[in-house]
Design a protein around this motif. Structure first.
Motif, PDB file in Angstrom:
ATOM      1  N   SER A  98       9.548  20.090  -5.109  1.00 55.20           N
ATOM      2  CA  SER A  98       9.846  19.865  -3.692  1.00 55.20           C
ATOM      3  C   SER A  98       9.282  18.534  -3.201  1.00 55.20           C
ATOM      4  N   LEU A  99       8.016  18.270  -3.525  1.00 54.11           N
ATOM      5  CA  LEU A  99       7.374  17.043  -3.058  1.00 54.11           C
ATOM      6  C   LEU A  99       7.970  15.816  -3.735  1.00 54.11           C
ATOM      7  N   TRP A 100       8.433  15.948  -4.989  1.00 55.62           N
ATOM      8  CA  TRP A 100       9.057  14.823  -5.696  1.00 55.62           C
ATOM      9  C   TRP A 100      10.248  14.308  -4.908  1.00 55.62           C
ATOM     10  N   SER A 101      11.105  15.245  -4.427  1.00 58.86           N
ATOM     11  CA  SER A 101      12.319  14.834  -3.702  1.00 58.86           C
ATOM     12  C   SER A 101      11.961  14.108  -2.414  1.00 58.86           C
ATOM     13  N   GLY A 102      10.958  14.651  -1.669  1.00 55.50           N
ATOM     14  CA  GLY A 102      10.585  14.028  -0.404  1.00 55.50           C
ATOM     15  C   GLY A 102      10.028  12.629  -0.598  1.00 55.50           C
ATOM     16  N   ASP A 103       9.097  12.471  -1.550  1.00 55.88           N
ATOM     17  CA  ASP A 103       8.499  11.152  -1.770  1.00 55.88           C
ATOM     18  C   ASP A 103       9.512  10.163  -2.356  1.00 55.88           C
ATOM     19  N   TYR A 104      10.463  10.669  -3.149  1.00 55.65           N
ATOM     20  CA  TYR A 104      11.493   9.782  -3.703  1.00 55.65           C
ATOM     21  C   TYR A 104      12.369   9.219  -2.577  1.00 55.65           C
ATOM     22  N   ASN A 105      12.789  10.096  -1.645  1.00 56.34           N
ATOM     23  CA  ASN A 105      13.619   9.634  -0.522  1.00 56.34           C
ATOM     24  C   ASN A 105      12.850   8.640   0.354  1.00 56.34           C
ATOM     25  N   ALA A 106      11.546   8.898   0.534  1.00 60.72           N
ATOM     26  CA  ALA A 106      10.745   7.978   1.344  1.00 60.72           C
ATOM     27  C   ALA A 106      10.659   6.611   0.675  1.00 60.72           C
ATOM     28  N   LEU A 107      10.512   6.593  -0.654  1.00 57.12           N
ATOM     29  CA  LEU A 107      10.423   5.323  -1.378  1.00 57.12           C
ATOM     30  C   LEU A 107      11.760   4.573  -1.348  1.00 57.12           C
ATOM     31  N   VAL A 108      12.875   5.308  -1.458  1.00 59.82           N
ATOM     32  CA  VAL A 108      14.199   4.671  -1.376  1.00 59.82           C
ATOM     33  C   VAL A 108      14.392   4.037  -0.007  1.00 59.82           C
ATOM     34  N   LEU A 112       8.105   4.626 -14.405  1.00 59.59           N
ATOM     35  CA  LEU A 112       7.314   4.493 -13.179  1.00 59.59           C
ATOM     36  C   LEU A 112       6.376   3.296 -13.262  1.00 59.59           C
ATOM     37  N   GLN A 113       5.749   3.117 -14.436  1.00 60.27           N
ATOM     38  CA  GLN A 113       4.853   1.975 -14.599  1.00 60.27           C
ATOM     39  C   GLN A 113       5.620   0.662 -14.475  1.00 60.27           C
ATOM     40  N   SER A 114       6.815   0.607 -15.064  1.00 58.80           N
ATOM     41  CA  SER A 114       7.650  -0.610 -14.977  1.00 58.80           C
ATOM     42  C   SER A 114       8.063  -0.872 -13.537  1.00 58.80           C
ATOM     43  N   PHE A 115       8.412   0.220 -12.832  1.00 55.12           N
ATOM     44  CA  PHE A 115       8.791   0.068 -11.419  1.00 55.12           C
ATOM     45  C   PHE A 115       7.619  -0.488 -10.600  1.00 55.12           C
ATOM     46  N   LYS A 116       6.415   0.026 -10.861  1.00 54.97           N
ATOM     47  CA  LYS A 116       5.234  -0.435 -10.135  1.00 54.97           C
ATOM     48  C   LYS A 116       4.973  -1.915 -10.406  1.00 54.97           C
ATOM     49  N   GLU A 117       5.097  -2.314 -11.689  1.00 58.29           N
ATOM     50  CA  GLU A 117       4.870  -3.725 -12.034  1.00 58.29           C
ATOM     51  C   GLU A 117       5.912  -4.630 -11.379  1.00 58.29           C
ATOM     52  N   ASN A 118       7.180  -4.170 -11.313  1.00 52.16           N
ATOM     53  CA  ASN A 118       8.218  -4.967 -10.635  1.00 52.16           C
ATOM     54  C   ASN A 118       7.896  -5.144  -9.162  1.00 52.16           C
ATOM     55  N   GLU A 119       7.445  -4.047  -8.540  1.00 52.71           N
ATOM     56  CA  GLU A 119       7.143  -4.121  -7.109  1.00 52.71           C
ATOM     57  C   GLU A 119       5.977  -5.069  -6.845  1.00 52.71           C
ATOM     58  N   GLU A 120       4.962  -5.026  -7.753  1.00 50.52           N
ATOM     59  CA  GLU A 120       3.833  -5.941  -7.595  1.00 50.52           C
ATOM     60  C   GLU A 120       4.273  -7.391  -7.780  1.00 50.52           C
ATOM     61  N   LYS A 164       0.836  -1.207   0.000  1.00 48.28           N
ATOM     62  CA  LYS A 164       0.000   0.000   0.000  1.00 48.28           C
ATOM     63  C   LYS A 164       0.872   1.259   0.000  1.00 48.28           C
ATOM     64  N   TYR A 165       1.902   1.293   0.822  1.00 50.98           N
ATOM     65  CA  TYR A 165       2.754   2.472   0.961  1.00 50.98           C
ATOM     66  C   TYR A 165       3.547   2.734  -0.311  1.00 50.98           C
ATOM     67  N   THR A 166       4.167   1.663  -0.861  1.00 51.77           N
ATOM     68  CA  THR A 166       4.968   1.860  -2.081  1.00 51.77           C
ATOM     69  C   THR A 166       4.086   2.251  -3.265  1.00 51.77           C
ATOM     70  N   THR A 167       2.891   1.687  -3.347  1.00 44.15           N
ATOM     71  CA  THR A 167       1.967   2.062  -4.437  1.00 44.15           C
ATOM     72  C   THR A 167       1.579   3.538  -4.352  1.00 44.15           C
ATOM     73  N   GLN A 168       1.294   4.019  -3.119  1.00 44.78           N
ATOM     74  CA  GLN A 168       0.929   5.424  -2.938  1.00 44.78           C
ATOM     75  C   GLN A 168       2.097   6.350  -3.283  1.00 44.78           C
ATOM     76  N   LEU A 169       3.321   5.980  -2.871  1.00 38.49           N
ATOM     77  CA  LEU A 169       4.482   6.806  -3.175  1.00 38.49           C
ATOM     78  C   LEU A 169       4.745   6.847  -4.679  1.00 38.49           C
ATOM     79  N   THR A 170       4.585   5.694  -5.346  1.00 37.41           N
ATOM     80  CA  THR A 170       4.782   5.662  -6.805  1.00 37.41           C
ATOM     81  C   THR A 170       3.762   6.555  -7.506  1.00 37.41           C
ATOM     82  N   TYR A 171       2.507   6.477  -7.048  1.00 35.13           N
ATOM     83  CA  TYR A 171       1.463   7.371  -7.604  1.00 35.13           C
ATOM     84  C   TYR A 171       1.805   8.845  -7.372  1.00 35.13           C
ATOM     85  N   ASN A 172       2.344   9.141  -6.161  1.00 34.11           N
ATOM     86  CA  ASN A 172       2.712  10.526  -5.869  1.00 34.11           C
ATOM     87  C   ASN A 172       3.827  11.020  -6.791  1.00 34.11           C
TER      88      ASN A 172
END
Length: 902
Positions: A77-87, A150-158, A37-45
């Motif tokens: 600004s928000l891109w950097s924050g959500d990217y660090n959270a996903l990493v 991003l779509q490829s990353f989401k599919e890999n995570e799933e 749930k968390y990684t999907t939301q961050l990817t969407y963000n």
């Protein structure tokens, strides 16, 4: 006792071990679910922030409005924050971290190499170079590549999460094997102890062992249970063992099905498809005869519409769409309570239909679909049996998983829609620009053709004059040349009438498009392009007036100008003229007075359109030839001696007089007779200061004659002029007498002074704030209400450009909620025709329920009396008709904003 104690110790250890393992597996499943749930939301963000950066860049480059840089800066600004959270979330997954690093490298390259240079170039003021580079390298390909990554990353995570779920199931199976192994060890230990203790206990233990062996060797379905019934501890052991197996199999089954449902719908992109697949799968799994899913509507949020059913039948309902509001029925109550509702018993009002008939369910189960505190919908299930605890637990878990998936699908659909709308708007803008250029070229061609036609007419006029001179030389040729002249004049009039009509159609389209560009609502035009558009509109307007005048004079000469006699409201006529010419007077800083004598009839029988045409021509001339002072429009009853001079009889009916008085340049006595001739003006010298065709008064004179009245002029050079229209109350009666009246050419008997009584105390001076006063209203909060996004967009830009803060609402309900949340709104622009709650209803609620007395300006499609009265009765302060003239709107807003602030 020793054997019992050993058995208890072994059983306790086994139960503790199994319980701890089940708890561990449950935590792992919960952790996996939260992680996904968390990684999907961050990817969407991340995808949303990239779209905000791209949209903000595009809006700023096209309009130059700094407001578009706010979503751009926020997105970065928000891109950097959500990217660090996903990493950080994927710290234990090196492969996905490498994918994220590659994504960040490409995103930084796109921003640094494409986006930032274009914005910097636009900020330096070089809009032409900016648009040129934007068209050649807009970064669209790089942006689409980022979306693909991003779509490829989401599919890999799933896929990774799915593998983890499989591993969890394997661990679950391993625990089952460990459980069986532990039981086997316990059996061996029990056999050894039982052999030592007593043969009675051995016999009993032997039976228990045999039952356990039978259970462990059964196939993969539900395992057999122990049936040994004794009154000792062995019997208690049998029952405890059976309950343990029951509980374990239930939880294992629920967990397995929940995981299957969680992984089943990852690839679905549509809510209808998702809910349909869900209810079919769930109903089949639980062997239920009926099921349905109700989803919350996007616009309202308090209505739940049935989107999918299992074994549902349409004829059982009275309407095509099944929907429940919040709190209505069991569905609405389930959504309000946010709790599961279970109904059992003989539900006679509920029918389950098959081809052989129908039956009554014994149990109903309703569960809310919830995500992050919001109720997205309700699942309704019916069963012929009572729902077991295991079935209820499974429904609870799969509905929770459905809420997560449904939220992700809805967000994905919104993102796709926003992207499509952005692309469509860009294409429409390019298309409109090309169409305007083509129509501008076509207008130039038409203008050249019209000039050629005017030259031809002038040549024909000279030819006719020559022919007239020749006719006088011979009596024998008079009739011949007279017939030729009449025929030529008729052909000319018919040609002008037809040609003028043909020219007006494309010219009108050109004027609309030129006005659209002149407004420059999106700010994309350069100063030169804006100047071109204004010149096109101004020239087209002059050309339209010329064509209209030529058409009318041609109809008069051809005898085809007919009157449409109908009731004309005098008050409405005077108000309409005041609205039209008040801005002109304000712009020239002239006093404009409109006054009406008391006790006049409400209506007269005349042609309302032609009456306004005459008075508009009078007022237009008065405004044009008056540099300072005042212009007055006066309506009164005609005087008897005034009628006697012009041989108009008031015996059959009264006459009214419309006076237009100005303090302008006046007209020489020698030129007063010529102003009513076609193509002539008082300032007809070589260097004409005021422009115009000279047809207006000639047309007005003929219109007045056809309406059974007449026009006379009183003027003095340097002091001003008074044009008076004498008009009967009923034109049908007066038209029969007009030939006798015209036979008396009494223009030379015109009085030297205006003939009407005027008192300085009937004179009402009204000062209206010009549009420029909006400059002093900077920072005021204005609410714009309209259901058409194009109207919202077209009006928002000029309001923002004048320093106003603009809020928007798409429906009447939204406007009410906006006013509750923003008490600082000082004026509302309300569209009257909207779905659901129209502008009339919304205005009444604002006045009555909210108790607000702020100005509300109605935006109406027409300006008929009944439409305006309806707006005012609903509580509107004023009104303006569509299509909206922005200059008139700003003038009106200035009056009300200034009045409310005072």
């Amino acid at each position: 006792m020793t054997s019992y104690l050993l058995l208890i110790v072994c059983l306790s250890g086994s139960v503790i071990y199994i319980g701890s393992q089940m708890q561990h597996l449950s935590k792992q499943a919960e952790s996996l679910e939260n992680h996904l749930k968390y990684t999907t939301q961050l990817t969407y963000n991340l995808e949303k922030h990239l779209l905000e950066i791209e949209t903000g860049m595009r809006g700023y480059l096209l309009s130059g409005d700094m407001a578009y840089l706010e979503p751009y800066n926020d997105g970065k600004s928000l891109w950097s924050g959500d990217y660090n959270a996903l990493v950080s979330e994927l710290s234990e997954n090196p492969e996905q971290q490498r994918n994220l690093e590659e994504l960040k490298k490409d995103a930084d390259a796109w921003i640094n190499d494409v986006v930032d240079p274009l914005i910097l170039l636009r900020q330096e003021g070089n809009s032409t170079e900016t648009l040129k580079k934007f068209r050649t390298n807009s970064g669209l390909q790089e942006f689409e590549q980022l979306r693909i990554q991003l779509q490829s990353f989401k599919e890999n995570e799933e896929a990774i999460t799915g593998q983890q779920v499989d591993d969890l199931n394997k661990a679950n199976q391993a625990m089952v094997l460990a459980f069986y192994a532990s039981w086997f060890g316990i059996i061996i230990l029990v056999l050894i102890v039982a052999y030592i203790t007593s043969r009675t206990v051995v016999g009993t233990i032997g039976q228990v062992t045999q039952l356990i062996n039978d259970m462990t060797t059964s196939d993969g379905g539900r395992r057999a249970r122990l049936t040994l019934k004794t009154n000792d501890e062995i019997g208690d052991l049998v029952q405890a063992t059976n309950r343990l197996f029951d509980k374990y199999e239930q939880e294992n089954w629920v967990e397995k099905k929940s995981n299957e449902f969680a992984m089943m719908y990852f690839e679905m992109k549509d809510t209808t498809e998702l809910t349909d697949a869900f209810i079919r799968t769930l109903s089949a799994e639980l062997k239920l005869p009926y099921g349905a899913v109700y989803l919350s509507t996007v616009t309202d949020g308090h209505e739940y519409v049935r989107t999918a059913t299992y074994a549902g039948i349409q004829p059982l309902i009275d309407k095509d769409t099944v929907a429940f509001t919040l709190g209505e029925g069991l569905v609405g109550q389930c959504a309000r309570n946010r709790q599961v509702i279970k109904v059992e018993g003989n539900l006679t009002d509920t029918k389950i239909v098959s081809g052989l008939g129908h039956t009554t369910p014994r149990s109903l189960l309703l569960s809310p679909i919830e995500f992050d505190g919001s109720i997205l919908g309700v699942v309704e299930l019916a069963s012929l049996q009572e729902f077991t605890e295991m079935e209820q637990e499974m429904v609870q878990r799969v509905v929770t998983a459905l809420g997560i998936t449904l939220h992700n699908v809805q967000r994905g659909m919104e993102l796709t829609s926003l992207y499509s709308e952005s692309q469509t708007m860009n294409e429409e803008l390019m298309t409109h620009t090309e169409e305007l250029q083509a129509q501008s070229e076509e207008l130039q061609v038409q203008a050249d053709q019209l000039q050629t036609m005017v030259n031809q007419l002038e040549n024909q006029k000279q030819l006719l004059e020559t022919q007239s001179a020749e006719v006088e030389e011979s009596k024998m040729e008079i009739e011949k040349y007279a017939e030729q002249l009449e025929e030529s004049s008729r052909y000319k009039s018919e040609f002008l009438a037809n040609m003028s009509h043909e020219l007006r159609t494309p010219l009108n389209s050109m004027l609309i498009l030129a006005q659209f560009l002149s407004d420059n609502s999106n700010g994309t035009l350069t100063e030169d392009e804006l100047d071109y558009a204004k010149h096109i509109h101004s020239s087209g307007t002059d050309l339209m007036i010329l064509i209209s005048d030529i058409l009318d004079i041609s109809k008069v000469e051809a005898g085809k100008l007919s009157m449409q006699i109908a009731p004309a409201l005098l008050v409405e006529t005077m108000e309409s003229l005041e609205r039209d010419f008040r801005p002109v007077a304000d712009k020239k800083k002239l006093q404009f007075h409109v006054q009406t004598q008391a006790d006049l009839p409400e209506t007269i029988q005349t042609d309302p359109m032609r009456l306004q045409q005459i008075l508009k021509n009078f007022l237009s001339n008065a405004m044009k030839f008056t540099e300072q002072g005042s212009v007055t429009l006066n309506l009164r009853e005609a005087h008897s001696h005034e009628l006697e001079i012009y041989a108009l009889s008031a015996e059959t009916q009264p006459y009214l007089a419309f006076d237009v008085i100005d303090t302008g340049i006046g007209i020489k006595a020698s030129e007063q007779g010529a102003v009513f001739n076609a193509f002539e003006q008082a300032d007809s010298g070589i260097e004409r200061k005021y422009g115009g065709t000279g047809l207006g008064l000639s047309i007005s004179k003929e219109l007045a004659r056809l309406l059974g009245g007449m026009i006379y002029l009183v003027s003095k050079e340097g002091e001003g002029s008074t044009f008076t229209l004498l008009l009967p109350v009923d034109s049908n009666v007066a038209i029969a007498r007009q030939e006798d009246a015209e036979a008396r050419n009494l223009q030379s008997k015109a009085p030297s002074e205006p003939i009407y009584e005027q008192s300085a105390a009937a004179l009402e001076v009204v000062e209206e704030a010009p549009a420029e006063r909006l400059v002093h209203a900077k920072g005021n909060h204005v609410l714009l209400v309209d259901d058409d996004p194009r109207n919202i967009y077209a009006l928002t830009q000029p309001l923002l450009a004048r320093g106003l803060r603009v809020g928007t609402a798409g429906t009447g309900k939204e406007s009410i909620e906006y006013l509750k949340e923003h008490p600082d709104v000082c004026l509302v622009l309300m569209d009257m025709m909207m779905p659901e709650m129209n502008g009339y209803e919304a205005t009444r609620v604002i006045r009555t329920e909210l108790g607000l007395d702020l100005p509300i300006i109605a935006l109406t499609a027409k300006a008929m009396k009944q439409d305006r009265e309806k707006c005012l009765e609903a509580g509107a302060s004023d009104y303006i008709s569509k299509p909206i003239d922005t200059a008139q709107l700003f003038s009106l807003m200035a009056v009300w904003i200034s009045g409310s602030s005072n």
